[in-house]
Design a protein around this motif. Structure first.
Motif, mmCIF file in Angstrom:
data_model
loop_
_atom_site.group_PDB
_atom_site.id
_atom_site.type_symbol
_atom_site.label_atom_id
_atom_site.label_comp_id
_atom_site.label_asym_id
_atom_site.label_seq_id
_atom_site.Cartn_x
_atom_site.Cartn_y
_atom_site.Cartn_z
ATOM 1 N N GLY A 223 6.477 59.207 12.576
ATOM 2 C CA GLY A 223 5.611 58.496 11.770
ATOM 3 C C GLY A 223 4.515 59.357 11.418
ATOM 4 O O GLY A 223 4.069 60.523 11.686
ATOM 5 N N ASN A 224 3.737 58.717 10.495
ATOM 6 C CA ASN A 224 2.781 59.321 9.898
ATOM 7 C C ASN A 224 1.373 59.398 10.659
ATOM 8 O O ASN A 224 1.095 58.296 11.608
ATOM 9 C CB ASN A 224 2.239 58.915 8.688
ATOM 10 C CG ASN A 224 3.323 59.023 7.303
ATOM 11 O OD1 ASN A 224 4.303 59.837 7.610
ATOM 12 N ND2 ASN A 224 3.659 58.076 6.465
ATOM 13 N N VAL A 225 0.658 60.542 10.886
ATOM 14 C CA VAL A 225 -0.646 60.663 11.609
ATOM 15 C C VAL A 225 -1.800 60.917 10.515
ATOM 16 O O VAL A 225 -1.678 61.866 9.955
ATOM 17 C CB VAL A 225 -0.148 61.746 12.711
ATOM 18 C CG1 VAL A 225 -1.729 61.894 13.485
ATOM 19 C CG2 VAL A 225 0.702 61.438 13.531
ATOM 20 N N ALA A 226 -2.891 60.156 10.807
ATOM 21 C CA ALA A 226 -4.074 60.345 10.260
ATOM 22 C C ALA A 226 -5.249 60.627 11.157
ATOM 23 O O ALA A 226 -5.431 59.602 11.865
ATOM 24 C CB ALA A 226 -4.448 59.201 9.061
ATOM 25 N N GLY B 105 6.881 63.582 10.737
ATOM 26 C CA GLY B 105 6.174 62.664 9.572
ATOM 27 C C GLY B 105 5.256 63.423 9.074
ATOM 28 O O GLY B 105 4.782 64.674 9.377
ATOM 29 N N ASN B 106 4.557 62.713 8.218
ATOM 30 C CA ASN B 106 3.365 63.422 7.247
ATOM 31 C C ASN B 106 1.983 63.392 8.201
ATOM 32 O O ASN B 106 1.747 62.362 9.116
ATOM 33 C CB ASN B 106 3.271 62.819 5.938
ATOM 34 C CG ASN B 106 4.560 62.934 5.262
ATOM 35 O OD1 ASN B 106 5.082 63.879 5.359
ATOM 36 N ND2 ASN B 106 4.834 61.740 4.761
ATOM 37 N N LEU B 107 1.332 64.407 8.014
ATOM 38 C CA LEU B 107 -0.075 64.335 8.704
ATOM 39 C C LEU B 107 -1.451 64.496 7.653
ATOM 40 O O LEU B 107 -1.120 65.146 6.575
ATOM 41 C CB LEU B 107 0.013 65.365 9.709
ATOM 42 C CG LEU B 107 -0.113 66.966 9.434
ATOM 43 C CD1 LEU B 107 -1.734 66.984 9.240
ATOM 44 C CD2 LEU B 107 0.529 67.473 10.473
ATOM 45 N N GLN C 202 7.595 68.322 11.436
ATOM 46 C CA GLN C 202 8.236 68.365 10.155
ATOM 47 C C GLN C 202 7.764 67.289 9.176
ATOM 48 O O GLN C 202 7.761 66.153 9.640
ATOM 49 C CB GLN C 202 9.897 67.542 10.639
ATOM 50 C CG GLN C 202 10.917 68.770 11.377
ATOM 51 C CD GLN C 202 12.050 68.242 11.449
ATOM 52 O OE1 GLN C 202 12.462 67.022 11.640
ATOM 53 N NE2 GLN C 202 13.251 69.320 11.386
ATOM 54 N N GLY C 203 7.376 67.457 8.001
ATOM 55 C CA GLY C 203 6.632 66.720 7.074
ATOM 56 C C GLY C 203 5.852 67.493 6.173
ATOM 57 O O GLY C 203 5.818 68.607 6.283
ATOM 58 N N THR C 204 4.846 66.892 5.453
ATOM 59 C CA THR C 204 3.826 67.382 4.890
ATOM 60 C C THR C 204 2.327 67.115 5.515
ATOM 61 O O THR C 204 2.079 66.277 5.988
ATOM 62 C CB THR C 204 3.922 66.897 3.316
ATOM 63 O OG1 THR C 204 3.499 65.548 3.519
ATOM 64 C CG2 THR C 204 5.127 66.833 2.518
ATOM 65 N N SER C 205 1.580 68.154 5.136
ATOM 66 C CA SER C 205 0.262 68.005 5.794
ATOM 67 C C SER C 205 -0.716 68.033 4.568
ATOM 68 O O SER C 205 -0.548 68.914 3.440
ATOM 69 C CB SER C 205 0.031 69.307 6.632
ATOM 70 O OG SER C 205 0.193 70.349 5.979
ATOM 71 N N THR C 206 -1.949 67.296 4.880
ATOM 72 C CA THR C 206 -2.918 67.411 4.160
ATOM 73 C C THR C 206 -4.177 67.569 4.889
ATOM 74 O O THR C 206 -4.273 66.900 5.696
ATOM 75 C CB THR C 206 -3.183 65.925 3.447
ATOM 76 O OG1 THR C 206 -2.064 65.583 2.540
ATOM 77 C CG2 THR C 206 -3.996 65.845 2.303
ATOM 78 N N MET C 207 -5.040 68.591 4.504
ATOM 79 C CA MET C 207 -6.295 68.698 5.446
ATOM 80 C C MET C 207 -7.524 68.604 4.590
ATOM 81 O O MET C 207 -8.068 69.218 3.748
ATOM 82 C CB MET C 207 -6.192 70.174 5.835
ATOM 83 C CG MET C 207 -4.951 70.448 6.951
ATOM 84 S SD MET C 207 -5.024 72.163 7.351
ATOM 85 C CE MET C 207 -6.421 72.244 8.688
ATOM 86 N N ALA D 126 3.481 61.267 1.510
ATOM 87 C CA ALA D 126 2.870 60.379 2.542
ATOM 88 C C ALA D 126 2.990 59.044 2.356
ATOM 89 O O ALA D 126 3.195 58.269 3.617
ATOM 90 C CB ALA D 126 1.461 60.483 2.409
ATOM 91 N N GLN D 127 3.603 58.531 1.412
ATOM 92 C CA GLN D 127 4.202 57.068 1.450
ATOM 93 C C GLN D 127 5.763 56.894 1.925
ATOM 94 O O GLN D 127 6.184 55.824 1.909
ATOM 95 C CB GLN D 127 3.751 56.628 -0.005
ATOM 96 C CG GLN D 127 2.513 56.645 -0.444
ATOM 97 C CD GLN D 127 1.865 56.046 -1.789
ATOM 98 O OE1 GLN D 127 3.020 55.667 -2.334
ATOM 99 N NE2 GLN D 127 0.949 56.298 -2.232
ATOM 100 N N ALA D 128 6.471 58.182 1.917
ATOM 101 C CA ALA D 128 7.795 57.807 2.267
ATOM 102 C C ALA D 128 7.966 57.535 3.565
ATOM 103 O O ALA D 128 7.176 57.856 4.600
ATOM 104 C CB ALA D 128 8.364 59.023 1.828
ATOM 105 N N ALA D 129 9.001 56.408 3.853
ATOM 106 C CA ALA D 129 9.549 56.041 4.946
ATOM 107 C C ALA D 129 10.017 57.095 5.851
ATOM 108 O O ALA D 129 10.907 57.939 5.499
ATOM 109 C CB ALA D 129 10.209 54.938 4.827
#
Length: 167
Positions: A75-78, A93-95, A109-114, A142-145
């Motif tokens: 899942g995504n982590v913020a 998931g994305n972070l 595994q995913g994309t990251s935004t800092m 980030a919106q992908a399931a």
């Protein structure tokens, strides 16, 4: 007769534990910290810190101040401050976080935004997509399931069957 008293929670304290051998399904919203040693299926919104222990498995979108992953998260982590993936940890998931640390052996595994604003936008887009509403602006990735792995047989010769999990 009864007086209502507002209690302030310390976000530095872990007040909720999902222990090993326990499976929880649902949404958690907490003002203090959360530790997962069992299984969690559902979103987590935490003002404090979230820790997924070595035996913990979370199929969740997580929004928290600091997140430590020593187990597995799908899942995504913020993280509004810091995300740490330990050597035994896996994030699929994305972070988004202000600070990211991945120990040798850790899996991401995913994309990251800092970016401070991205952490809030990711959490908002996760909540909006979960509710079926229009997602707030942010990266499309980030919106992908997050998909569960698909099993494919590698070989059917002999008595043994090997299975490859693909994302």
């Amino acid at each position: 007769m009864f007086k209502s008293k507002k209690t302030k929670f310390d976000p530095n304290m872990t007040d909720t534990l999902i222990g090993e051998g326990t499976a929880f399904e649902g949404r958690i919203k907490s003002e203090a910290g959360l530790r997962i040693e069992g299984q969690m299926d559902g979103d987590i919104d935490c003002a404090g810190d979230v820790t997924v222990g070595e035996n913990g498995i979370a199929r969740s979108h997580i929004k928290a101040r600091n997140v430590v992953i020593a187990g597995k998260v799908v899942g995504n982590v913020a993280a509004s401050t810091k995300l740490t993936i330990k050597a035994t940890g896996q994030l699929h998931g994305n972070l988004s976080a202000l600070e990211l640390s991945i120990e040798s052996g850790g899996v991401f595994q995913g994309t990251s935004t800092m970016d401070a604003h991205a952490a809030n936008a990711d959490a908002a887009s996760s909540e909006a997509s979960n509710a079926g509403a229009a997602a707030s602006p942010g990266p499309k990735d980030a919106q992908a399931a997050i998909k569960e792995p698909e099993s494919k047989p590698l070989s059917t010769e002999g008595d043994a069957v090997a299975v490859l999990k693909t994302w």
